[in-house]
Design an enzyme around this catalytic site. Structure first.
Site, PDB file in Angstrom:
ATOM      1  N   ASP A  50       3.108 -26.644   3.482  1.00  0.00           N
ATOM      2  CA  ASP A  50       4.094 -27.745   4.442  1.00  0.00           C
ATOM      3  C   ASP A  50       2.987 -28.366   5.272  1.00  0.00           C
ATOM      4  O   ASP A  50       2.937 -29.695   5.444  1.00  0.00           O
ATOM      5  CB  ASP A  50       4.782 -26.942   5.635  1.00  0.00           C
ATOM      6  CG  ASP A  50       6.191 -26.531   5.149  1.00  0.00           C
ATOM      7  OD1 ASP A  50       6.717 -27.127   4.147  1.00  0.00           O
ATOM      8  OD2 ASP A  50       6.717 -25.297   5.467  1.00  0.00           O
ATOM      9  N   GLY A  51       2.043 -27.883   5.537  1.00  0.00           N
ATOM     10  CA  GLY A  51       0.626 -28.698   6.051  1.00  0.00           C
ATOM     11  C   GLY A  51       0.169 -29.880   5.518  1.00  0.00           C
ATOM     12  O   GLY A  51      -0.129 -31.020   5.662  1.00  0.00           O
TER      13      GLY A  51
HETATM   14  P1  NAD Z   1      -0.258 -23.966   9.993  1.00  0.00           P
HETATM   15  O1  NAD Z   1      -1.183 -23.979   8.807  1.00  0.00           O
HETATM   16  O2  NAD Z   1      -0.809 -23.586  11.510  1.00  0.00           O
HETATM   17  O3  NAD Z   1       1.038 -23.654   9.574  1.00  0.00           O
HETATM   18  C1  NAD Z   1       2.006 -23.343  10.541  1.00  0.00           C
HETATM   19  C2  NAD Z   1       3.512 -22.944   9.916  1.00  0.00           C
HETATM   20  O4  NAD Z   1       4.326 -23.687   9.990  1.00  0.00           O
HETATM   21  C3  NAD Z   1       3.236 -22.591   8.341  1.00  0.00           C
HETATM   22  O5  NAD Z   1       3.841 -21.380   7.777  1.00  0.00           O
HETATM   23  C4  NAD Z   1       4.239 -23.842   7.647  1.00  0.00           C
HETATM   24  O6  NAD Z   1       4.854 -23.670   6.577  1.00  0.00           O
HETATM   25  C5  NAD Z   1       5.134 -23.925   9.009  1.00  0.00           C
HETATM   26  N1  NAD Z   1       5.987 -25.104   8.848  1.00  0.00           N
HETATM   27  C6  NAD Z   1       5.408 -26.340   9.181  1.00  0.00           C
HETATM   28  N2  NAD Z   1       6.480 -27.143   9.167  1.00  0.00           N
HETATM   29  C7  NAD Z   1       7.657 -26.448   8.892  1.00  0.00           C
HETATM   30  C8  NAD Z   1       8.945 -26.922   9.143  1.00  0.00           C
HETATM   31  N3  NAD Z   1       9.198 -28.170   9.110  1.00  0.00           N
HETATM   32  N4  NAD Z   1       9.783 -26.039   9.150  1.00  0.00           N
HETATM   33  C9  NAD Z   1       9.298 -24.655   8.925  1.00  0.00           C
HETATM   34  N5  NAD Z   1       8.212 -24.367   8.708  1.00  0.00           N
HETATM   35  C10 NAD Z   1       7.349 -25.247   8.994  1.00  0.00           C
HETATM   36  O7  NAD Z   1      -0.135 -25.440  10.288  1.00  0.00           O
HETATM   37  P2  NAD Z   1       0.388 -26.797   9.449  1.00  0.00           P
HETATM   38  O8  NAD Z   1       0.930 -25.874   8.037  1.00  0.00           O
HETATM   39  O9  NAD Z   1      -0.364 -27.743   9.401  1.00  0.00           O
HETATM   40  O10 NAD Z   1       1.918 -27.008   9.991  1.00  0.00           O
HETATM   41  C11 NAD Z   1       1.761 -27.554  11.098  1.00  0.00           C
HETATM   42  C12 NAD Z   1       3.114 -27.098  12.062  1.00  0.00           C
HETATM   43  O11 NAD Z   1       2.948 -25.637  12.474  1.00  0.00           O
HETATM   44  C13 NAD Z   1       3.468 -27.749  13.363  1.00  0.00           C
HETATM   45  O12 NAD Z   1       3.994 -28.872  13.173  1.00  0.00           O
HETATM   46  C14 NAD Z   1       4.333 -26.741  14.033  1.00  0.00           C
HETATM   47  O13 NAD Z   1       5.790 -26.960  14.022  1.00  0.00           O
HETATM   48  C15 NAD Z   1       3.932 -25.460  13.491  1.00  0.00           C
HETATM   49  N6  NAD Z   1       3.386 -24.612  14.491  1.00  0.00           N
HETATM   50  C16 NAD Z   1       4.083 -23.602  14.824  1.00  0.00           C
HETATM   51  C17 NAD Z   1       3.798 -22.571  15.858  1.00  0.00           C
HETATM   52  C18 NAD Z   1       4.541 -21.282  15.904  1.00  0.00           C
HETATM   53  O14 NAD Z   1       5.647 -21.092  15.255  1.00  0.00           O
HETATM   54  N7  NAD Z   1       4.516 -20.460  17.178  1.00  0.00           N
HETATM   55  C19 NAD Z   1       2.769 -22.732  16.495  1.00  0.00           C
HETATM   56  C20 NAD Z   1       1.834 -23.945  16.355  1.00  0.00           C
HETATM   57  C21 NAD Z   1       2.100 -24.747  15.281  1.00  0.00           C
END
Ligand code: NAD
Length: 266
Positions: A50-51
């Site tokens: 997703d990132g």
């Molecule tokens: P990352 O590598 O830290 O991964 C974060 C996780 O969020 C990954 O498992 C990714 O698959 C998942 N993710 C991203 N978008 C998603 C969506 N629309 N629905 C379900 N899961 C999703 O960072 P990244 O991959 O660059 O993703 C950035 C996102 O990480 C941010 O937009 C935020 O939503 C999420 N995030 C989540 C938390 C948490 O759940 N506690 C904390 C910080 C950021």
């Protein structure tokens, strides 16, 4: 007709391998391939998790060219195509065997004018503390003062971002094409000193959300857009709303959203 496809890939070994396989298949079918965004391309293909999808959307400045993701990561909410499905995906694309889903974006505007900036998010905006201190945020919906929030921060998410950070803090899953957006609290405080909503609220896509940080908190706050701290910093007042622009995502299985929920959360 120009048959150019833009490819975005992360730099994981697996993704690079898949990119090479994909490119040779596309060249064999008569497509040309570029590795940068172009509004003249037919399609944006994102390889990774997703990132990678989020990065491609931001790097292309929210291109109107449709996006599709090939999943080489763990969770792939945006990445509908599995590695084993690449041939079927190419055939379905050639035969127009897909639909296009418009994914809403959020727009953030920081005020005052001297510090004004526009930002767009596909998943969410987060306002939270840079350290472990409590933040105090006045929340207005359509100019009505709803609450003075105290806690770790607030998440403002799109329907397609509702399954990301929003979901982790107990927010609801919104169907990706629902016309609305969500405000979810991170560790809200409810005590004799503070009264904060403990649950998320879903607003219509016509509503404007205003968040005014306490002046004493300004230097401790940060604004995070789709997982990245914005270098424009924090403003004295924020306005969030559903943007006029959106992105287009190719959809091959009409049930992909519910399949994601079941496969990845249950
Ligand atoms: P990352 O590598 O830290 O991964 C974060 C996780 O969020 C990954 O498992 C990714 O698959 C998942 N993710 C991203 N978008 C998603 C969506 N629309 N629905 C379900 N899961 C999703 O960072 P990244 O991959 O660059 O993703 C950035 C996102 O990480 C941010 O937009 C935020 O939503 C999420 N995030 C989540 C938390 C948490 O759940 N506690 C904390 C910080 C950021």
């Amino acid at each position: 007709m120009d048959k150019t496809i833009s490819i975005f890939s992360n730099i994981n070994t697996k993704s690079i391998l898949i990119k090479d396989v994909l490119v040779s298949k596309l060249l064999n079918k008569g497509y040309s391939v570029i590795y940068n965004p172009s509004e003249d391309a037919l399609l944006n293909i994102c390889i990774g998790g997703d990132g990678s999808f989020l990065r491609a959307v931001h790097d292309s400045k929210f291109s109107q060219v449709p996006f599709v993701g090939i999943n080489t990561g763990h969770l792939g909410f945006y990445q509908e195509i599995l590695i084993s499905e690449i041939d079927t995906f190419i055939d379905d694309f050639i035969n127009d065997n897909y639909s296009i889903s418009k994914l809403a974006l959020l727009q953030g505007i920081g005020k005052p004018k001297t510090n004004e900036y526009d930002l767009y998010a596909l998943n969410e905006f987060v306002i939270k503390s840079k350290n472990s201190s409590i933040v105090h945020l006045d929340v207005y919906i359509d100019d009505y003062h709803l609450e003075r929030f105290a806690g770790d921060g607030l998440i403002i998410s799109t329907p397609s971002g509702s399954t990301a950070y929003n979901f982790s803090v107990g927010g609801s899953v919104l169907y990706h094409e629902l016309k609305g957006y969500q405000l979810a609290p991170i560790a809200p405080i409810n005590s004799r000193a503070y009264r904060s909503l403990m649950n998320s609220i879903v607003m219509p896509d016509t509503s404007i959300l205003k968040i005014v940080p306490d002046v004493d908190d300004l230097k401790n706050l940060q604004l995070i857009t789709d997982g990245n701290v914005t270098d424009t910093g924090i403003a004295e007042e924020f306005e969030f709303k559903i943007a006029k622009r959106y992105i287009n995502k190719l959809v091959f299985n009409p049930r992909w959203y519910w399949i994601n929920i079941k496969d990845k959360f249950l």
